[in-house]
Design an enzyme around this catalytic site. Sequence first.
Site, PDB file in Angstrom:
ATOM      1  CG  HIS A 244      57.986  54.814  71.354  1.00 18.49           C
ATOM      2  ND1 HIS A 244      56.725  54.614  70.825  1.00 18.49           N
ATOM      3  CD2 HIS A 244      57.958  56.038  71.929  1.00 18.49           C
ATOM      4  CE1 HIS A 244      55.982  55.688  71.060  1.00 18.49           C
ATOM      5  NE2 HIS A 244      56.695  56.568  71.723  1.00 18.49           N
TER       6      HIS A 244
ATOM      7  CB  CYS B  91      55.864  60.145  66.636  1.00 15.02           C
ATOM      8  SG  CYS B  91      55.843  61.781  65.892  1.00 15.02           S
TER       9      CYS B  91
HETATM   10  N1  COA Z   1      44.772  73.102  68.169  1.00 15.57           N
HETATM   11  C1  COA Z   1      43.868  73.240  67.167  1.00 15.57           C
HETATM   12  N2  COA Z   1      44.115  73.864  66.023  1.00 15.57           N
HETATM   13  C2  COA Z   1      45.340  74.424  65.885  1.00 15.57           C
HETATM   14  C3  COA Z   1      46.331  74.319  66.888  1.00 15.57           C
HETATM   15  C4  COA Z   1      46.006  73.631  68.067  1.00 15.57           C
HETATM   16  N3  COA Z   1      46.888  73.484  69.054  1.00 15.57           N
HETATM   17  N4  COA Z   1      47.423  74.953  66.453  1.00 15.57           N
HETATM   18  C5  COA Z   1      47.165  75.430  65.245  1.00 15.57           C
HETATM   19  N5  COA Z   1      45.905  75.109  64.890  1.00 15.57           N
HETATM   20  C6  COA Z   1      45.215  75.427  63.630  1.00 15.57           C
HETATM   21  C7  COA Z   1      45.259  76.904  63.316  1.00 15.57           C
HETATM   22  O1  COA Z   1      44.199  77.554  63.932  1.00 15.57           O
HETATM   23  C8  COA Z   1      45.148  76.890  61.810  1.00 15.57           C
HETATM   24  O2  COA Z   1      43.811  76.614  61.457  1.00 15.57           O
HETATM   25  P1  COA Z   1      43.187  77.119  60.065  1.00 15.57           P
HETATM   26  O3  COA Z   1      43.936  76.416  58.969  1.00 15.57           O
HETATM   27  O4  COA Z   1      41.758  76.678  60.161  1.00 15.57           O
HETATM   28  O5  COA Z   1      43.400  78.588  60.074  1.00 15.57           O
HETATM   29  C9  COA Z   1      45.969  75.663  61.420  1.00 15.57           C
HETATM   30  O6  COA Z   1      45.938  74.806  62.577  1.00 15.57           O
HETATM   31  C10 COA Z   1      47.395  76.010  61.049  1.00 15.57           C
HETATM   32  O7  COA Z   1      47.993  76.741  62.091  1.00 15.57           O
HETATM   33  P2  COA Z   1      49.569  76.998  62.174  1.00 15.57           P
HETATM   34  O8  COA Z   1      49.851  77.783  63.413  1.00 15.57           O
HETATM   35  O9  COA Z   1      50.073  77.519  60.848  1.00 15.57           O
HETATM   36  O10 COA Z   1      50.102  75.570  62.456  1.00 15.57           O
HETATM   37  P3  COA Z   1      50.881  74.545  61.512  1.00 15.57           P
HETATM   38  O11 COA Z   1      50.037  74.122  60.372  1.00 15.57           O
HETATM   39  O12 COA Z   1      52.269  75.054  61.257  1.00 15.57           O
HETATM   40  O13 COA Z   1      50.978  73.315  62.540  1.00 15.57           O
HETATM   41  C11 COA Z   1      51.112  72.511  64.807  1.00 15.57           C
HETATM   42  C12 COA Z   1      51.697  73.445  63.755  1.00 15.57           C
HETATM   43  C13 COA Z   1      52.067  72.479  65.965  1.00 15.57           C
HETATM   44  C14 COA Z   1      49.762  73.038  65.246  1.00 15.57           C
HETATM   45  C15 COA Z   1      50.925  71.100  64.190  1.00 15.57           C
HETATM   46  O14 COA Z   1      52.111  70.716  63.540  1.00 15.57           O
HETATM   47  C16 COA Z   1      50.572  70.074  65.232  1.00 15.57           C
HETATM   48  O15 COA Z   1      49.467  70.071  65.757  1.00 15.57           O
HETATM   49  N6  COA Z   1      51.501  69.163  65.553  1.00 15.57           N
HETATM   50  C17 COA Z   1      51.279  68.161  66.557  1.00 15.57           C
HETATM   51  C18 COA Z   1      51.929  66.888  66.129  1.00 15.57           C
HETATM   52  C19 COA Z   1      51.739  65.770  67.133  1.00 15.57           C
HETATM   53  O16 COA Z   1      50.801  65.735  67.896  1.00 15.57           O
HETATM   54  N7  COA Z   1      52.690  64.828  67.115  1.00 15.57           N
HETATM   55  C20 COA Z   1      52.662  63.680  67.943  1.00 15.57           C
HETATM   56  C21 COA Z   1      52.922  63.915  69.364  1.00 15.57           C
HETATM   57  S1  COA Z   1      54.597  64.371  69.722  1.00 15.57           S
HETATM   58 ZN    ZN Z   2      55.881  58.496  72.194  1.00 18.03          ZN
END
Ligand code: COA
Ligand code: ZN
Length: 306
Positions: A207, A238
Amino acid sequence: MTGNMLIQEVATRDGFQIEARYVQTADKIALIDALSATGFSRIEVSSFVSPKAVPALRDAAEVFAGIARRPGTVYVALVPNTKGAERALAAKVDEINLVASVSETHNRANMGMTPAASIEGFGRIMETVRGTGVSTNATVATAFGCPFEGDQPVDKVMHQVEAYLALDIKGVTLADTTGMANPAQVERLVTRALAIVPADRLTLHFHNTRGLGLANVLAAYSAGARRFDAALGGLGGCPFAPGATGNICTEDLVSMAHEMGIATGVDLDALIGLSRDLPRLVGHDVPGQVAKAGRPCDLHPVPQAA
Ligand code: COA
Ligand code: ZN
């Protein structure tokens, strides 16, 4: 300096994930198709993450269903967990990019779990992916520093790289999530990484937060790295890292490479055209410089004497 550089375009993933304005699915598809036509061999299309975490990319499946798959281009999706991997496989991605930060604090903020828990999950994902023909890459985020914890020990970064290799993950990306890297540090880490990861499997993700993006590319290139992520217009950042700003800008990188005699296989004129259209999609000016200044060979008429 001569040779080749492989650029993976990440604007529709790293770029759009942080945009306040929702880019319509049809606009995302049209942009990816246009990027395919400029010659990229790799495009990170979107992320199969929680739609609550990153609403901007909630249409990842529709985007994958709508794009034209250019032969020779690998269409990649970012995946954080098993649910994301299942969605990505259903969408027929060519490659999944698993992401975990080396910094525990950033991984908790970004992924809601420890890095160890992320990597344990990657093991289960690799079992699901095995035999499907889908390729794998894994990213070490905050590899050059964390906005919460600061410096990350090189040994800790390398330990994570080794964990990825032990899981039989094919490619490894070292990511400077919030632009904290400097060229001397890049040279050191790339040299360490290339001792265990071949150059055709190692990607650097920089970045430009502190203006050192292209300097870091050159340091990595000199150390033997050949694969780089970049975003059209210099979009990117991010959403879970304070102060995050854009990736290195693809057309600025391509311009630099071509001026130096390094081939990229990408059509710079076409890229500049696409970059100039980005403000229409995102609703604001974008950081890229070559799209504003023109290529170095785009000369201006001599002013006429009055
Ligand atoms: N795709 C779609 N939905 C998802 C998912 C996925 N990969 N992973 C989890 N979920 C949904 C679950 O089904 C659940 O849904 P509900 O509330 O309707 O039951 C909800 O999200 C919470 O699930 P949980 O496993 O407890 O996840 P969390 O809330 O702890 O979040 C991540 C964890 C990893 C899913 C979330 O932090 C995330 O998507 N992070 C990505 C961040 C990102 O893209 N950053 C930039 C790029 S590096
Ligand atoms: Zn990046």
